[in-house]
Scaffold this motif. Structure first.
Motif, PDB file in Angstrom:
ATOM      1  N   UNK A 145       0.828  -1.204   0.000  1.00  0.00           N
ATOM      2  CA  UNK A 145       0.000   0.000   0.000  1.00  0.00           C
ATOM      3  C   UNK A 145       0.863   1.255   0.000  1.00  0.00           C
ATOM      4  N   UNK A 146       1.926   1.244   0.801  1.00  0.00           N
ATOM      5  CA  UNK A 146       2.833   2.390   0.851  1.00  0.00           C
ATOM      6  C   UNK A 146       3.507   2.597  -0.509  1.00  0.00           C
ATOM      7  N   UNK A 147       3.943   1.506  -1.124  1.00  0.00           N
ATOM      8  CA  UNK A 147       4.550   1.607  -2.452  1.00  0.00           C
ATOM      9  C   UNK A 147       3.566   2.187  -3.464  1.00  0.00           C
ATOM     10  N   UNK A 148       2.313   1.764  -3.361  1.00  0.00           N
ATOM     11  CA  UNK A 148       1.280   2.276  -4.267  1.00  0.00           C
ATOM     12  C   UNK A 148       1.064   3.771  -4.052  1.00  0.00           C
ATOM     13  N   UNK A 149       1.009   4.198  -2.798  1.00  0.00           N
ATOM     14  CA  UNK A 149       0.791   5.617  -2.495  1.00  0.00           C
ATOM     15  C   UNK A 149       1.963   6.463  -2.984  1.00  0.00           C
TER      16      UNK A 149
END
Length: 337
Positions: A145-149
């Motif tokens: 999720x952090x990578x996506x954000x």
């Protein structure tokens, strides 16, 4: 209907104020009463009655008493509702919640009602192994999720907050995994397990701070490990205004003076407080764009509340490690002497 119910207590109301859907303030012109409508099941009703009997027999502190009807019953029944009558306690909003007294009361309740049973170690170990595996998947979800954000050219405030908290959450997962290992190792050495009378839903709205402290709404009471109530207390009051983690942990010592916990129970308290599933569910709702789950601002508030609980869990983990090291030093001193 309320007039009919109050007649069972020999009370003639002159004024009725519907405070909430389930609570009414009733006065007979001299005394104010709180009439509570409940939908307790037969099991929870039995447990609730046992709480009141035990509070009277064992002099349990802080449990708000219930009036008896003319027929010496603890409640009346109207349709699908069970109704019971208590004194109306006016909360003093000028006073801060007396957390030390809360810990003292809960510690005394847990200690006076405690008994020991046995639980199979193999089953417990298997459950916590599965929990560790699910935590690995949960951390991978957070990382993804952090990578996506971070790929977004402009992050929303919610996404920015998640990314800024990631390092702390990574630490949470590492400490959580360590304490699960410690808990399983401790459980290998014993099959004994303590049970106490637990409130079962011990949050801020069930505490009334007046001239003294009262604990209300025992409808979810049950016999369980004391950690159930302690997790609820910490999770609820850590988000109270002006509450800081360090003084809160110092006040926790008041509880331990009343009801000393075993080391595996302290490990379990840390595990419960460091559980990240609520934090991750907020992210999942955001990613799914579920319109039923709050505005952006409310999502951030909810995330921050959950984050504060996790940070408190890290503080308590440090506190438990300190107590553990002090205990080892004491054991070494005893061996040397």
């Amino acid at each position: 209907m309320i007039e009919q119910i109050m007649s069972a207590y020999g009370i003639h109301p002159v004024d009725i104020d519907h405070v909430t859907r389930k609570v009414s303030r009733v006065t007979d012109g001299v005394i104010d009463f709180a009439l509570k409508a409940s939908t307790m099941t037969s099991t929870s009703l039995t447990n609730w009655q046992q709480v009141l009997h035990q509070a009277n027999h064992s002099n349990l502190p802080g449990v708000l008493p219930v009036y008896l009807t003319i027929d010496n019953a603890l409640y009346t029944v109207k349709g699908s509702h069970i109704l019971y009558l208590m004194p109306w306690i006016e909360e003093n909003n000028q006073e801060e919640l007396n957390i030390e007294l809360l810990f003292k009361y809960i510690g005394q309740i847990h200690q006076r009602t405690q008994f020991t049973t046995t639980i199979p170690g193999d089953k417990t170990k298997q459950q916590f192994k599965e929990y560790q595996n699910s935590n690995e998947s949960d951390f991978q979800f957070l990382f993804n999720s952090v990578q996506q954000f971070e790929q977004n050219k402009y992050m929303s405030p919610f996404e920015l907050l998640i990314c800024s908290q990631f390092i702390s959450l990574e630490n949470v997962f590492n400490v959580l995994n360590s304490f699960v290992d410690r808990f399983m190792n401790a459980r290998d050495e014993t099959s004994l397990w303590n049970l106490s009378l637990c409130h079962g839903n011990l949050k801020r709205e069930h505490l009334i701070q007046s001239s003294q402290l009262y604990i209300i709404n025992w409808e979810n009471a049950k016999y369980d490990n004391a950690i159930i109530d302690l997790t609820s207390i910490f999770s609820s009051i850590v988000n109270e205004p002006l509450i800081e983690p360090d003084p809160l942990i110092d006040q926790f010592e008041v509880y331990l003076q009343e009801n000393e916990l075993e080391i595996d129970e302290l490990y379990l308290l840390v595990i419960f407080l460091l559980d990240c599933r609520e934090y991750l569910s907020i992210i999942k709702n955001y990613l799914n764009r579920n319109p039923s789950h709050y505005s952006m601002i409310n999502q951030i508030i909810k995330l921050q509340h959950t984050y504060r609980i996790l940070m408190l869990g890290l503080k308590i983990a440090e506190h438990v490690e300190t107590k553990e090291n002090d205990s080892l030093l004491d054991d070494l001193d005893n061996l040397e002497s």
